[in-house]
Design a protein around this motif. Sequence first.
Motif, PDB file in Angstrom:
ATOM      1  N   GLY A  22       0.810  -1.213   0.000  1.00 48.91           N
ATOM      2  CA  GLY A  22       0.000   0.000   0.000  1.00 48.91           C
ATOM      3  C   GLY A  22       0.845   1.265   0.000  1.00 48.91           C
ATOM      4  N   GLY A  23       2.037   1.185  -0.589  1.00 44.00           N
ATOM      5  CA  GLY A  23       2.905   2.351  -0.674  1.00 44.00           C
ATOM      6  C   GLY A  23       3.611   2.687   0.631  1.00 44.00           C
ATOM      7  N   ARG A  24       3.724   1.690   1.526  1.00 46.44           N
ATOM      8  CA  ARG A  24       4.355   1.906   2.835  1.00 46.44           C
ATOM      9  C   ARG A  24       5.667   1.138   2.925  1.00 46.44           C
ATOM     10  N   ASN A  25       6.650   1.704   3.627  1.00 46.32           N
ATOM     11  CA  ASN A  25       7.918   1.008   3.835  1.00 46.32           C
ATOM     12  C   ASN A  25       7.805   0.074   5.035  1.00 46.32           C
ATOM     13  N   TYR A  26       8.916  -0.544   5.419  1.00 47.76           N
ATOM     14  CA  TYR A  26       8.892  -1.512   6.519  1.00 47.76           C
ATOM     15  C   TYR A  26       8.511  -0.880   7.853  1.00 47.76           C
ATOM     16  N   GLN A  27       8.641   0.452   7.967  1.00 43.80           N
ATOM     17  CA  GLN A  27       8.253   1.152   9.195  1.00 43.80           C
ATOM     18  C   GLN A  27       6.810   1.639   9.154  1.00 43.80           C
ATOM     19  N   GLY A  28       6.140   1.372   8.041  1.00 45.84           N
ATOM     20  CA  GLY A  28       4.769   1.835   7.889  1.00 45.84           C
ATOM     21  C   GLY A  28       4.660   3.263   7.379  1.00 45.84           C
ATOM     22  N   LEU A  29       5.778   3.862   7.016  1.00 45.24           N
ATOM     23  CA  LEU A  29       5.796   5.225   6.501  1.00 45.24           C
ATOM     24  C   LEU A  29       5.606   5.216   4.990  1.00 45.24           C
ATOM     25  N   PRO A  30       5.130   6.321   4.409  1.00 42.70           N
ATOM     26  CA  PRO A  30       4.972   6.375   2.953  1.00 42.70           C
ATOM     27  C   PRO A  30       6.319   6.192   2.240  1.00 42.70           C
TER      28      PRO A  30
END
Length: 143
Positions: A22-30
Motif C-alpha cells: 500500500g505504498g508503505r515502507n517496513y516502518q509503515g511510513l509512505p
Amino acid sequence: MPPPTSRELAELAYDVYGKSTGGRNYQGLPMPDWDELTTAIQLAWIEAAGAIALNTIASLTGVSGTLEPSVGDVVLVPTDPADNNGATEAPAIITRVWSKTTINVRVLADSEATTWRTSLVYADSLAEAHGAAAVWTWPGGDD
C-alpha cells in the motif's frame, strides 16, 4: 528486445514492493518515489536485483562458476576522466569479494592515479550507473 538491466529490475521490484504494501515502507511510513531515494538505497535495490538475476541466469544455464567474481579478476569501473587520461572507465583488479555482486578493487587508471575502491556493487553496464562511482561491471558489459 534486450533483457532488463539490474537497475530496471530494481525499479520494478521497488514498485511491486510498494504496491504490495500500500505504498508503505517496513516502518509503515509512505515510500518515496524511486528518484527520491538516496543513491545508497537505490544501489542496495540494484544489488539485490542483480544478485537475483545472476542466480537465475546461473540456474538456467548451469554456468554459475563463471558468474562469480574472484580475487584477481579484472573488472571495469567508472573513473574521472581527469585522472584517467580522458577515459571515463578503467580496469580494476578485484582485491576482496564480499558477495556475487559486491567487491573491493584496486583501480588501474591510465595515469599515476591508482586508487582503492570498496564495496562496489555490480551494474549490468557503467552507463546505467548514472555517474555513481561505487559500481563495477565485467569487461564487455557496455557493449
